[in-house]
Design a protein around this motif. Structure first.
Motif, mmCIF file in Angstrom:
data_model
loop_
_atom_site.group_PDB
_atom_site.id
_atom_site.type_symbol
_atom_site.label_atom_id
_atom_site.label_comp_id
_atom_site.label_asym_id
_atom_site.label_seq_id
_atom_site.Cartn_x
_atom_site.Cartn_y
_atom_site.Cartn_z
ATOM 1 N N TYR A 47 -9.805 4.040 -1.625
ATOM 2 C CA TYR A 47 -8.536 4.567 -2.126
ATOM 3 C C TYR A 47 -8.461 4.425 -3.648
ATOM 4 O O TYR A 47 -7.982 5.329 -4.340
ATOM 5 C CB TYR A 47 -7.346 3.851 -1.478
ATOM 6 N N LEU A 48 -8.936 3.296 -4.150
ATOM 7 C CA LEU A 48 -8.947 3.092 -5.609
ATOM 8 C C LEU A 48 -9.853 4.109 -6.296
ATOM 9 O O LEU A 48 -9.498 4.654 -7.346
ATOM 10 C CB LEU A 48 -9.392 1.666 -5.947
ATOM 11 N N ASP A 81 0.190 5.259 -1.530
ATOM 12 C CA ASP A 81 0.873 4.833 -0.312
ATOM 13 C C ASP A 81 -0.070 3.963 0.521
ATOM 14 O O ASP A 81 0.315 2.906 1.025
ATOM 15 C CB ASP A 81 1.343 6.048 0.485
ATOM 16 N N ARG A 82 -1.296 4.403 0.656
ATOM 17 C CA ARG A 82 -2.271 3.638 1.438
ATOM 18 C C ARG A 82 -2.602 2.301 0.773
ATOM 19 O O ARG A 82 -2.965 1.337 1.431
ATOM 20 C CB ARG A 82 -3.528 4.462 1.663
ATOM 21 N N LEU A 83 -2.466 2.245 -0.541
ATOM 22 C CA LEU A 83 -2.698 1.002 -1.282
ATOM 23 C C LEU A 83 -1.447 0.116 -1.348
ATOM 24 O O LEU A 83 -1.497 -0.969 -1.929
ATOM 25 C CB LEU A 83 -3.166 1.323 -2.706
ATOM 26 N N ASP A 84 -0.339 0.604 -0.780
ATOM 27 C CA ASP A 84 0.957 -0.103 -0.857
ATOM 28 C C ASP A 84 1.356 -0.395 -2.297
ATOM 29 O O ASP A 84 1.895 -1.458 -2.604
ATOM 30 C CB ASP A 84 0.926 -1.413 -0.046
ATOM 31 N N ASP A 85 1.093 0.552 -3.181
ATOM 32 C CA ASP A 85 1.433 0.408 -4.599
ATOM 33 C C ASP A 85 2.737 1.174 -4.863
ATOM 34 O O ASP A 85 2.724 2.330 -5.278
ATOM 35 C CB ASP A 85 0.292 0.936 -5.464
ATOM 36 N N ALA A 86 3.850 0.505 -4.589
ATOM 37 C CA ALA A 86 5.165 1.145 -4.702
ATOM 38 C C ALA A 86 5.455 1.581 -6.139
ATOM 39 O O ALA A 86 6.052 2.639 -6.352
ATOM 40 C CB ALA A 86 6.254 0.198 -4.200
ATOM 41 N N ASN A 111 14.722 6.160 -2.055
ATOM 42 C CA ASN A 111 14.435 5.424 -0.813
ATOM 43 C C ASN A 111 13.392 4.338 -1.040
ATOM 44 O O ASN A 111 13.523 3.216 -0.533
ATOM 45 C CB ASN A 111 13.982 6.384 0.288
ATOM 46 N N LEU A 112 12.364 4.654 -1.798
ATOM 47 C CA LEU A 112 11.323 3.668 -2.092
ATOM 48 C C LEU A 112 11.878 2.533 -2.954
ATOM 49 O O LEU A 112 11.571 1.357 -2.721
ATOM 50 C CB LEU A 112 10.139 4.347 -2.774
ATOM 51 N N ALA A 113 12.706 2.880 -3.921
ATOM 52 C CA ALA A 113 13.317 1.853 -4.777
ATOM 53 C C ALA A 113 14.209 0.923 -3.954
ATOM 54 O O ALA A 113 14.205 -0.300 -4.172
ATOM 55 C CB ALA A 113 14.119 2.512 -5.902
ATOM 56 N N ILE A 114 14.937 1.473 -2.996
ATOM 57 C CA ILE A 114 15.775 0.637 -2.130
ATOM 58 C C ILE A 114 14.900 -0.305 -1.306
ATOM 59 O O ILE A 114 15.196 -1.493 -1.178
ATOM 60 C CB ILE A 114 16.667 1.524 -1.217
ATOM 61 N N GLU A 115 13.812 0.221 -0.740
ATOM 62 C CA GLU A 115 12.893 -0.627 0.027
ATOM 63 C C GLU A 115 12.376 -1.790 -0.819
ATOM 64 O O GLU A 115 12.196 -2.902 -0.320
ATOM 65 C CB GLU A 115 11.680 0.181 0.501
#
Length: 186
Positions: A47-48, A81-86, A111-115
């Motif tokens: 992914y990187l 997303d797959r790296l969970d890099d919000a 939505n991502l910022a709220i998460e």
């Protein structure tokens, strides 16, 4: 077997880049193949590597080619997303919004910022949504709720009042309760 085909496709793309270092389709295909390889192997390094290929393509692409830029940013979103890099995902959503003007990108960013409990990013996304969809009571209501969550009840009050003014009748009682609560807290 499929992993071998993906590795072969990546190698072919790399050979193209040796002749044409800024070949956007080759870079995009390399990124997609790395994404697929990562999905198969579970190895985040793929992914990187895909994200690196997308970033190279984004640096090389003519910004006026908005379709290419949008496609690259969407691939980047999938990789991050797959790296969970919000943080990187929020940056991509913001860039996609700036490029397309699509409010859905701001909603995704919100939505991502709220998460992530990233209140400044959430309020920035909501400010953008209120600007492009001023008649939607959900946006000032959400702004009031986010500001309250961030401990800023006094700042939240005007947004709750704005939401009350434009909300349909069936929503007004709940918003009025929020306003009363905000008045108690501020």
């Amino acid at each position: 077997a499929r992993a071998g085909l993906l590795e072969e496709a990546i190698a072919t793309g790399e050979r193209i880049l040796e002749r044409q270092p800024n070949d956007i389709p080759a870079l995009r295909n390399i990124a997609i193949n790395y994404r697929e390889l990562g999905d198969q192997t579970g190895d985040a390094a793929h992914y990187l590597a895909g994200a690196e290929a997308v970033n190279r393509a984004l640096a090389a692409v003519n910004p006026a080619r908005t379709s290419d830029v949008r496609n690259l940013l969407q691939v980047a979103l999938e990789l991050y997303d797959r790296l969970d890099d919000a943080t990187a995902m929020m940056e991509q959503y913001q860039t996609l919004y700036e490029l397309t003007g699509d409010p859905a990108m701001l909603r995704s960013l919100y939505n991502l910022a709220i998460e992530q409990e990233d209140w400044p990013s959430a309020t920035a996304a909501l400010s953008g949504l209120m600007a492009v969809e001023p008649d939607d009571f959900h946006h000032p209501l959400a702004m009031a709720q986010v500001l309250r969550q961030a401990g800023q009840s006094a700042e939240a009050l005007p947004f709750a009042e704005q939401a009350l003014e434009i909300a349909p009748a069936e929503e007004q009682a709940a918003i009025a309760e929020l306003i009363a609560l905000l008045n108690e807290e501020s």
